[in-house]
Design a protein around this motif. Sequence first.
Motif: not given
Length: 678
Positions: A10-15, A55-57, A59-66
Motif C-alpha cells: 500500500d502506498d499510504q503509510e497509515e494503511n 490497487i491505486l499506487m 510506479v506499479m498499481d495493484g492490477f499490473e502487480f497481480c
Amino acid sequence: MSENRVLVVDDQEENRYFAEVLLRGNGYEVHTAGNGAEALAQLRAMEFDLILSDILMPVMDGFEFCRIVKSDGQLCHIPFVVCTATYTEPQDEELAMKIGVDRFLVKPCEPEALLAVVRESMTAYPLPCLSPRDLVPDEQVFKLYNERLVHKLEEKMLQLEKETRALRASEAKFRQFYESMTAGVFSIDKQGRIRESNASFQRMLGYTAEELLFVTYSELTPARWHVVDEIFLRDQVMAKGFSEVYEKEYQRKDGSVFPVEMEGFRIRNDIREQEEIWCVVQDISERKSAETLQKKLEEQLYQAQKMESIGRLAGGVAHDFNNMLSVILSYAQMGLAEADPASSLRVFFQDILEAARRSADVARKLQVFARHQAIVPKVLDLNESVRDMLKMLHRLVGEEIQLHWRPGSDIWPVKIDPTQVDRILANLLVNSRDAIVGAGDVVIATRNVCFDADNWVYYSDVVPGEYVLLTVSDNGCGMDKSMLNKIFEPFFTTKGEGLGTGMGLATVYGIVKQNNGSLDVDSEPGKGTTFKIYLPRVQEDLAENEPGQTAAIPRGQGETILVAEDEQAVLEMANIILTGLGYTVLLANNPVAAIEKSSSHTGEIDLLLADVIMPTMNGKELSDQLSKSRTRMKTLYMSGYENQVSARLEQQEQDRYFLRKPFSVRELAIKVREALSG
C-alpha cells in the motif's frame, strides 16, 4: 518458512501500519511495500503465504502487480487479496477477478472481516496455477482494464482539481481573516527571526512588513522581559506545543513601550520537525488604562465609605451634643433673666452661655465633617468672599510667608454657606503654613472652568458642567503618594504631638462634598502642593445681605402644644419654657405616647412640637398620623441631627416650621409663634 507470512502492499503509510499491527497482533509475520515494484522484489527474495494489496499506487498499481504475480509460475500459487478504497464498483471487482485476484475487499472494512478473509484465503490454498493461455487476458479484459484505469485517473484528476480549488479558496479566506484580524499575528523561525506578520502587528509596532524581516523577536521586547520569554518558550510552547495567555511588553520602532497579551503555538513540518512558532498578540493599553481608572474609582469609593462611616458617628455625637446644649442654653438664659442684676450669679450664667455657644460651634464643625451641618447656603461671589478673608489669612500664615491673591475675572456665582468658605480657606492656609519651613509663598486664585463629555473622564470625581475653581498653592515640602492617599482621613496628621488634630483637611473634604463640589490635590516631595476645589456654577442672582432684626420674646395665648421628644432633659426644658410663655403643654417621650396623649385629650391641640428623629417613627410620620384626626393642628419640627429626613423637611417647610438644635429661649418662642400664626 513460516506458515503465516503476509506481504502488505500500500502506498499510504497509515494503511500499512494499520494492517501490520492488526496482523502481527493475530500471530502473522508481516512485511510491507509501498507499490507493486517493491513488492515483487520482496516476493523474489523470500516466500509468502498471502499478498494483501491496494490497487491505486504509484510506479506499479495493484492490477499490473497481480497480473505479473499470477503469470509467474513460482508466485501464482500465493493467494492475492485486494483491499481498495478507489476501485469500489462491481465492474472493478469483475476486472480484478479476471486478472487473477482471489478475494476483493472494499475499504474501510472491519478488522474482523479482514482477518476472516486472510484466514479463509490461506486455508483454501495453494491452488494449482492457471495455464499461460488462461492467464493472458483477452481483448475485452484488456480493454476493460484500460477503461477502468482511465476512468479512475479522470476521477482522481477531478478530485484533485476540486481539492486544489478548495485549498485556494481556503487559503484566500485564511489570508483575508489573517490580514483583517485586530490582533497582531506573526511567526518566528528557530533563530528568532520574524518570517511573517499581519497588518495589525505591523501597525502595532510601527514597522513595515519588510522591516520586520530584519528584526529579531528579542529586539522587539524590552530587556527586562527576555528571561520571562525564555521560560514562556521553553516550558509552554516547546514542552506542550502551545502556551497559555500571558502579559508582557513590546517596544515600538520609536522606542515607546506598551503592554500586550500574547499566546504562542508550535508548528511542525511533514517530518515532525519544528519549523516555526506562531504568536497572537493583543495591545491591552486601553484595558490597562481602564483598570487603572477602575482602581482609582475603587480607592475613591473606599475612601468615601470610610468617611461616611466616621461621618455617621460624628453626626450621632453632634445630635446628642445639641440636645444637651439646648438644655444648657435655655436654662442659662432663664437663670440669667431671673438673676438679680447685682448678683454675681449673672457672671456665672454669662460664662455658661458663652461656653455653650462655643460648644455649639464645635458641634457645627462635627456636622461639617459628617456632612450633616445645619447650614444656610447663599448665592455669592467667591472673589468677594476670599477678599473679605485676606486680612485674617495674612495674620494666619505669618510674616515670613508671602500671600498672593489672584482673582479671576467675571467669576460665576456659586451657592455655599459663607462661613464654609471661611473654614475652607483657613484650613488650607494652615496646612500650607505648616508645610513651609522659613520663608515661602502661598497663592490663592479663582477662575471659571468647564468640563464636557470629552475631558471629564480625566477628572473622575467631577460631573460634566460649569464650575468655579478655587486653588490654594504653596511651595512647601510637598507630599508623596502614600501620604496623599491619607490626607483627607480624619485624625491623620504628619505634625508632632499636640500640633495638629488631623481634622482640617477632613473638614474641607466634608464641606466640598456637602456643596456638590469636587476636590483634587497635586503634590510631589520638594515641589509644593496645590489644592483644587471645584464648586458648581448656579444660575441665580447674588444674595443681598438683610439687616438683623431684634424682636421681643412673643408669648402664648393659652394655646395647647403637644411636645414629642425622646430626650427627657429636652422634654422637661421645653415644658418649663412653653409653660412660662403661657402655653398649655402636653408631654410625650416617644411617638406612641404622643398618639395616646392626642387620643385622650378632649380639647384642641394647636401645635405639635416634634423631634425629627425618634424611635418607632420619625416626627413627620407622627405628624401625618395625628393630622388624620386633628386637621387644624400645626406642626413645628426640631432636630439636632441633619439627616436626609431633616434636610427634606427643612427644605419643604422653607425654614418656617423647622427649629435647629441647639436653640435658645428666644428662638423657640419665635418659631412656636410663627408656626401657630402660619
